[in-house]
Design an enzyme around this catalytic site. Sequence first.
Site, PDB file in Angstrom:
ATOM      1  N   ALA A  18      42.079  27.762  27.639  1.00 49.03           N
ATOM      2  CA  ALA A  18      41.940  27.137  26.321  1.00 49.03           C
ATOM      3  C   ALA A  18      41.037  25.920  26.318  1.00 49.03           C
ATOM      4  CB  ALA A  18      43.316  26.745  25.783  1.00 49.03           C
ATOM      5  N   ARG A  42      42.949  24.274  33.494  1.00 50.28           N
ATOM      6  CA  ARG A  42      42.972  23.516  34.749  1.00 50.28           C
ATOM      7  C   ARG A  42      42.408  22.112  34.605  1.00 50.28           C
ATOM      8  NH1 ARG A  42      39.686  27.086  38.794  1.00 50.28           N
ATOM      9  NH2 ARG A  42      38.508  27.506  36.869  1.00 50.28           N
ATOM     10  N   VAL A  67      45.744  30.197  36.644  1.00 49.26           N
ATOM     11  CA  VAL A  67      46.349  31.515  36.462  1.00 49.26           C
ATOM     12  C   VAL A  67      46.326  32.343  37.737  1.00 49.26           C
ATOM     13  CG1 VAL A  67      45.799  31.579  33.992  1.00 49.26           C
ATOM     14  CG2 VAL A  67      44.200  32.603  35.635  1.00 49.26           C
ATOM     15  N   TYR A 159      32.700  42.511  38.626  1.00 46.88           N
ATOM     16  CA  TYR A 159      33.125  41.939  37.350  1.00 46.88           C
ATOM     17  C   TYR A 159      33.498  43.065  36.386  1.00 46.88           C
ATOM     18  CZ  TYR A 159      33.025  39.713  32.795  1.00 46.88           C
ATOM     19  OH  TYR A 159      33.360  39.288  31.533  1.00 46.88           O
ATOM     20  N   LYS A 163      37.182  43.961  34.540  1.00 45.58           N
ATOM     21  CA  LYS A 163      37.388  44.110  33.106  1.00 45.58           C
ATOM     22  C   LYS A 163      37.818  45.533  32.741  1.00 45.58           C
ATOM     23  CE  LYS A 163      36.778  39.936  31.656  1.00 45.58           C
ATOM     24  NZ  LYS A 163      37.895  39.200  31.013  1.00 45.58           N
ATOM     25  N   GLY A 190      30.900  41.513  23.337  1.00 42.31           N
ATOM     26  CA  GLY A 190      29.617  41.653  24.003  1.00 42.31           C
ATOM     27  C   GLY A 190      29.108  40.278  24.401  1.00 42.31           C
TER      28      GLY A 190
END
Length: 262
Positions: A18, A42, A67, A159, A163, A190
């Site tokens: 956030a 963090r 996380v 990556y 996802k 995107g």
Amino acid sequence: MEEMTINPGSSIALITGASSGIGAATAVALAEHGYRLILCGRNRNRLEQVCENLPAATAVMTLLFDVRKEQEVRQAISSLPAAWASVDVLINNAGNAHGIGSMEQNNTEDWDAMIDGNVKGLLYVSKAIMAGMVERQRGHIINISSIAGKSVYPGGVVYCASKHAVEALSQGMRLDLTRYGIKVTNIAPGFVETGFSLVRFKGDTARAAAVYEGFEALQPKDIADAVVYAVTAPSHVTIADLTIFASAQSAGSIVHRKTQSN
């Protein structure tokens, strides 16, 4: 952990990642719709800056944790006071991309960072929150995926794999949790103009800026608007999956960029 004034009648949304980008924009959008917010990240200073941009009447709490570290996640979530513990909406936004290039050239530490943050981190936070949702027989989990979770592009294999995992987790969560009245939404953006590329290119500002040259990229607020659309849908409606492109983008790695000649 910092807490401000509480409005007991409003719903609670917990947002990971956030402190900037999509997460920060989502905080503002949900605050404008009356949500009480638990903002997770963090960096304390950045979280405080996000809080300063919220409407004055917003009830907000901040949690500092990574996380990727299961124990930190558990401790942070379990530290929530009773008035904040019933999370209605979880937005799994925290994630990262590190490095780009063919697999044989990749740094395995970058692989670990992406898999730990994008996959395991989402699992750790979801696990800590969903038990309460199951008990209350209601809730909404929103996973911020990526177009990289739907099509693989050269140079981003790991990556993309991380996802793709988010996409599978969203589908699996929906299969497991719908019977408890819990909605699950997958949002796949995107090109969004954030600090994403700066992290991927390890601080190389020129390379990061070039990603968004020649077209009007999505902005964090565009994705935040999609989150609001999903959470404000009628109770009998689940927005299961949203793919969001900039108008100049037609596929994962295909963008029509303007040049001086056109």
